[in-house]
Design a protein around this motif. Structure first.
Motif, short mmCIF file in Angstrom:
data_model
loop_
_atom_site.label_atom_id
_atom_site.label_comp_id
_atom_site.label_asym_id
_atom_site.label_seq_id
_atom_site.Cartn_x
_atom_site.Cartn_y
_atom_site.Cartn_z
N ARG A 62 0.61 -0.94 -0.02
CA ARG A 62 0.18 -0.01 0.32
C ARG A 62 1.01 1.33 0.00
NH1 ARG A 62 -3.17 2.35 4.67
NH2 ARG A 62 -4.45 4.65 4.06
N VAL A 63 0.25 2.29 -0.93
CA VAL A 63 1.97 3.37 -0.94
C VAL A 63 0.77 4.28 -0.79
CG1 VAL A 63 2.91 2.24 -2.77
CG2 VAL A 63 1.16 3.26 -3.30
N ILE A 64 0.91 5.08 -0.14
CA ILE A 64 0.47 6.57 0.51
C ILE A 64 1.76 7.80 0.00
CG2 ILE A 64 0.26 8.12 1.88
CD1 ILE A 64 -0.30 5.40 3.33
N THR A 65 0.85 8.73 -1.28
CA THR A 65 1.62 9.85 -1.88
C THR A 65 1.28 10.81 -0.64
OG1 THR A 65 1.16 8.91 -3.20
CG2 THR A 65 1.82 10.97 -4.17
N ILE A 66 2.62 11.82 -1.10
CA ILE A 66 3.39 12.69 0.00
C ILE A 66 3.82 14.00 -0.86
CG2 ILE A 66 3.92 13.69 1.52
CD1 ILE A 66 2.16 11.93 2.85
N ASP A 67 3.51 15.22 -0.49
CA ASP A 67 3.48 16.07 -1.44
C ASP A 67 4.87 17.46 -1.10
OD1 ASP A 67 3.89 18.38 -2.82
OD2 ASP A 67 2.11 18.31 -3.69
N LEU A 68 5.99 17.38 -1.15
CA LEU A 68 6.64 17.65 -0.23
C LEU A 68 6.81 19.51 -0.62
CD1 LEU A 68 9.84 15.36 -1.24
CD2 LEU A 68 8.23 15.25 1.04
N ARG A 69 6.22 19.98 -1.00
CA ARG A 69 6.07 21.37 -1.75
C ARG A 69 4.91 22.15 -0.75
NH1 ARG A 69 2.53 21.15 -7.47
NH2 ARG A 69 1.88 19.40 -6.95
N THR A 70 5.46 23.24 -0.45
CA THR A 70 5.25 23.95 0.75
C THR A 70 3.83 24.46 0.38
OG1 THR A 70 7.15 25.86 0.88
CG2 THR A 70 4.49 26.73 1.39
N ILE A 71 3.25 24.15 1.05
CA ILE A 71 1.55 24.01 1.58
C ILE A 71 0.62 25.27 2.21
CG2 ILE A 71 -1.35 22.38 1.69
CD1 ILE A 71 0.77 20.39 2.73
N MET A 72 -1.14 26.09 1.50
CA MET A 72 -0.76 27.32 2.13
C MET A 72 -3.00 26.22 3.39
SD MET A 72 -2.52 30.58 0.86
CE MET A 72 -4.53 29.78 0.70
N LEU A 73 -2.05 27.04 3.94
CA LEU A 73 -3.51 26.29 4.74
C LEU A 73 -4.12 28.20 5.37
CD1 LEU A 73 -2.65 24.23 7.76
CD2 LEU A 73 -3.35 23.41 5.37
N ASP A 74 -5.39 27.70 4.36
CA ASP A 74 -5.97 29.46 4.77
C ASP A 74 -6.97 29.76 6.32
OD1 ASP A 74 -7.06 32.19 4.92
OD2 ASP A 74 -8.33 32.36 3.27
N MET A 75 -6.49 29.83 7.28
CA MET A 75 -7.69 30.30 8.40
C MET A 75 -8.98 30.27 8.27
SD MET A 75 -4.85 29.23 11.41
CE MET A 75 -4.39 31.12 11.34
N PRO A 76 -10.07 30.90 9.16
CA PRO A 76 -10.88 31.01 8.87
C PRO A 76 -10.88 32.36 9.95
CG PRO A 76 -11.49 28.99 10.23
CD PRO A 76 -10.08 28.44 9.12
N SER A 77 -11.64 33.55 9.46
CA SER A 77 -10.81 34.56 11.00
C SER A 77 -11.55 34.09 12.04
CB SER A 77 -12.14 35.36 10.25
OG SER A 77 -12.33 36.42 11.26
N GLN A 78 -10.92 34.11 13.13
CA GLN A 78 -10.22 33.91 14.39
C GLN A 78 -10.73 34.94 15.06
OE1 GLN A 78 -9.75 31.03 15.04
NE2 GLN A 78 -9.58 30.28 13.10
#
Length: 270
Positions: A62-78
């Motif tokens: 079983r293989v799981i693909t992992i992306d090494l690029r920078t990921i942007m997580l847009d948080m909701p308004s806090q």
């Protein structure tokens, strides 16, 4: 019978090819440079593979693909409360990337949502430790503090927080109006201070001029004469001058009048 058996053999071969070709295709994986494959063989960690050609045993690996690029997580308004008890709404984004694909797979289930949750909680905590002025004027420093704290939490998972960007800070309407009134009052104060400074400097110049006139009466006489010459430009005025200035003024006015008549005569002759 031979023809029938031949047809059966062909059909069986076609069926085998239809089954075998997809299996063989699934056994060959081409991994791009920015991805890694985490392989689990019979549930056990086998290794991290890529980039390039990777062979996988169907139904076993079983293989799981992992992306090494920078990921942007847009948080909701806090919504958070600052140290000086001002409620604000902060919009921010988190930039993260994977450093260790093995830990990302084996240590955490949903690393993106987990990192976003920790970042949101840290943002509220850090906002609560600073006052409103610091939050507005030192936004970059606050973002760096949030990124540092979040990075300590996600480092065991094989993640790295590149940065945290505070996009917007929303204030209550009443506070916005109060800050606008404060800014207007500050501008008025500065304008009055500048005007008072100009008056002070002008008064100092007047004092120096008065000292000069006291020490040199001739300078005062020349100043009065210059003023009279300026007034004499209006031909419909009657000038009354002090007796001590009468000879000088009369001569100056005569010269001005003579010059004006000569100018008119010259223009008429032309």
């Amino acid at each position: 019978m031979s023809v029938v058996s031949l047809i059966v053999d062909v059909v069986i071969a076609i069926i085998v090819l239809i089954i075998v070709i997809p299996i063989l295709a699934s056994a060959i994986r081409i991994v791009p440079e920015y991805q890694r494959l985490v392989k689990l063989r019979l549930g056990k960690f086998k290794g991290v593979y890529g980039p390039g050609l990777v062979l996988v045993i169907p139904f076993i690996d079983r293989v799981i693909t992992i992306d090494l690029r920078t990921i942007m997580l847009d948080m909701p308004s806090q919504r958070a409360l600052t140290r000086d008890n001002v409620e604000v709404s902060v919009d921010a984004s988190v930039y993260l990337r994977v450093l260790d694909a093995k830990n990302v797979v084996l240590s955490i289930q949903e690393y993106r949502s987990a990192a976003a949750t920790i970042a949101a909680a840290t943002l509220r905590d850090v906002v609560g430790m600073v006052d409103l002025d610091t939050l507005l004027t030192q936004r970059e420093e606050v973002a760096k503090r949030i990124a540092s704290i979040v990075d300590e939490h996600v480092e065991p998972w094989g993640l790295k927080i590149s940065s945290v960007a505070i996009k917007d800070i929303k204030l209550p309407d009443t506070l916005v109006r109060a800050m606008a009134a404060q800014a207007e009052a500050e501008r008025m104060r500065r304008a009055k201070v500048i005007l008072a400074q100009a008056d002070y400097e002008a008064s100092q110049m007047y004092l120096k001029a008065a000292d000069t006139y006291v020490k040199n009466p001739a300078a005062l006489t020349l100043r009065q004469l210059d003023t009279l010459l300026e007034v004499a430009k209006e031909h419909n005025l009657v000038l009354v001058v002090p007796s001590n200035l009468e000879p000088i003024t009369a001569a100056a006015l005569a010269l001005r009048t003579k010059g004006g008549q000569e100018g008119q005569g010259s223009s008429g002759t032309g």
